[in-house]
Design a protein around this motif. Structure first.
Motif, short mmCIF file in Angstrom:
data_model
loop_
_atom_site.label_atom_id
_atom_site.label_comp_id
_atom_site.label_asym_id
_atom_site.label_seq_id
_atom_site.Cartn_x
_atom_site.Cartn_y
_atom_site.Cartn_z
N VAL A 87 46.73 26.61 4.51
CA VAL A 87 46.68 26.27 5.36
C VAL A 87 46.27 27.01 6.81
O VAL A 87 46.97 27.96 6.86
N LEU A 88 45.29 26.42 7.31
CA LEU A 88 45.34 27.47 9.45
C LEU A 88 45.06 25.93 9.93
O LEU A 88 44.47 24.96 9.98
N ALA A 89 46.22 26.02 10.96
CA ALA A 89 46.09 25.20 11.98
C ALA A 89 46.22 24.99 12.98
O ALA A 89 47.24 26.59 13.79
N VAL A 90 45.61 24.44 14.21
CA VAL A 90 46.07 24.85 15.52
C VAL A 90 46.91 23.99 15.99
O VAL A 90 46.62 22.62 15.62
N ILE A 91 48.41 23.90 16.41
CA ILE A 91 49.27 23.05 17.43
C ILE A 91 49.01 23.38 18.72
O ILE A 91 49.01 23.84 19.54
N THR A 92 48.64 21.81 18.66
CA THR A 92 47.74 21.70 20.07
C THR A 92 49.13 20.70 20.87
O THR A 92 50.21 20.19 20.84
N GLY A 93 49.86 20.67 22.06
CA GLY A 93 50.33 19.55 23.21
C GLY A 93 50.74 18.51 23.48
O GLY A 93 51.34 18.12 22.88
N ASP A 94 48.22 18.43 23.23
CA ASP A 94 48.50 17.04 22.81
C ASP A 94 47.57 16.71 22.24
O ASP A 94 47.45 16.95 21.82
N GLY A 95 47.22 14.98 22.47
CA GLY A 95 46.01 14.72 21.71
C GLY A 95 46.40 14.07 20.31
O GLY A 95 47.24 13.78 20.23
N TYR A 96 45.37 14.00 19.16
CA TYR A 96 45.37 13.68 17.73
C TYR A 96 45.77 14.50 16.95
O TYR A 96 44.84 15.65 16.70
N GLY A 97 45.88 14.54 15.70
CA GLY A 97 45.73 15.13 14.70
C GLY A 97 44.56 14.92 13.75
O GLY A 97 44.00 13.77 13.59
N TYR A 98 43.52 16.00 13.56
CA TYR A 98 42.58 15.68 12.61
C TYR A 98 42.53 16.63 11.81
O TYR A 98 42.90 18.38 12.19
N ARG A 99 42.07 16.94 10.99
CA ARG A 99 40.89 17.92 9.85
C ARG A 99 39.53 18.63 9.73
O ARG A 99 38.62 17.56 10.93
N ARG A 100 39.49 19.74 10.45
CA ARG A 100 38.22 19.80 11.64
C ARG A 100 36.76 20.39 10.60
O ARG A 100 37.47 20.32 8.94
N HIS A 101 35.87 20.70 11.44
CA HIS A 101 34.42 20.60 10.24
C HIS A 101 35.04 21.71 9.12
O HIS A 101 34.29 21.76 8.26
N ASP A 102 35.55 22.87 9.72
CA ASP A 102 35.72 24.13 9.33
C ASP A 102 37.12 24.03 7.97
O ASP A 102 36.92 25.01 7.71
N GLY A 103 37.48 23.31 7.88
CA GLY A 103 38.48 23.00 6.66
C GLY A 103 39.72 22.98 7.78
O GLY A 103 41.32 22.72 6.97
N GLY A 104 40.29 23.32 8.56
CA GLY A 104 40.98 24.05 9.82
C GLY A 104 41.90 22.59 9.90
O GLY A 104 41.40 21.49 9.32
N SER A 105 42.76 22.59 9.99
CA SER A 105 43.37 21.01 10.72
C SER A 105 44.29 21.47 12.02
O SER A 105 44.31 22.50 12.71
N VAL A 106 44.51 19.94 13.25
CA VAL A 106 44.69 20.23 13.79
C VAL A 106 45.69 19.43 14.39
O VAL A 106 45.49 18.12 13.80
N ILE A 107 47.42 19.84 14.81
CA ILE A 107 48.49 18.33 14.76
C ILE A 107 48.75 19.09 16.05
O ILE A 107 49.41 20.23 16.34
N PRO A 108 49.16 17.41 16.54
CA PRO A 108 49.72 17.87 18.31
C PRO A 108 51.32 17.83 17.94
O PRO A 108 52.01 17.25 17.02
N ILE A 109 52.23 18.50 18.93
CA ILE A 109 53.50 19.48 18.27
C ILE A 109 54.25 17.85 18.70
O ILE A 109 55.77 17.94 17.55
N GLY A 110 54.03 16.43 18.62
CA GLY A 110 54.41 15.76 18.10
C GLY A 110 54.58 15.04 16.96
O GLY A 110 55.68 14.30 16.94
N ALA A 111 53.61 15.27 16.69
CA ALA A 111 53.73 14.72 14.74
C ALA A 111 54.77 15.62 13.84
O ALA A 111 54.39 15.94 12.68
N LEU A 112 55.12 16.48 14.58
CA LEU A 112 55.88 17.56 14.26
C LEU A 112 57.63 17.53 13.96
O LEU A 112 58.38 17.86 12.98
N GLY A 113 57.94 16.48 14.66
CA GLY A 113 59.70 15.72 14.80
C GLY A 113 59.44 15.56 15.48
O GLY A 113 59.05 14.55 16.13
#
Length: 114
Positions: A87-113
């Motif tokens: 996995v290659l993922a960017v963890i953000t402070g807000d927003g939505y989680g989604y799969r990027r066009h380049d195969g990476g992921s965006v994960i809001p920190i609230g989804a981690l726990g």
């Protein structure tokens, strides 16, 4: 000893932070977990080459910068030795989680726990 208690965290007396009253329990004998999974030492060594990279960005607007940084980092890793990243993922402070066009992921920190 299979479990170990970690005492509850207590801030200074005048802190506004709420006190935790219950201790946390940690599983301290990894050999029991491997036995429960029916895993031998060779399987553990073979499985240890799974890896991933994460970058934390405060705003969802910086995900492109984080993804570019992760891609550059992954290109520097010897994938012949350790394999490609799981996995290659960017963890953000807000927003939505989604799969990027380049195969990476965006994960809001609230989804981690909780």
């Amino acid at each position: 000893m299979v479990l170990e208690d970690q005492p509850a965290w207590a801030p200074h007396m005048r802190s506004r932070t709420p006190l935790r009253s219950a201790a946390k329990r940690h599983f301290v004998d990894p050999s029991l977990a491997t036995a429960a999974l029916s895993v031998n030492p060779e399987a553990l060594i073979a499985d240890s080459v799974q890896w991933g990279a994460f970058e934390v960005k405060l705003g969802a607007g910086h995900t492109d910068q984080g993804a570019a940084s992760l891609t550059k980092f992954a290109s520097l890793v010897d994938t012949d030795r350790v394999g490609p990243p799981t996995v290659l993922a960017v963890i953000t402070g807000d927003g939505y989680g989604y799969r990027r066009h380049d195969g990476g992921s965006v994960i809001p920190i609230g989804a981690l726990g909780p």
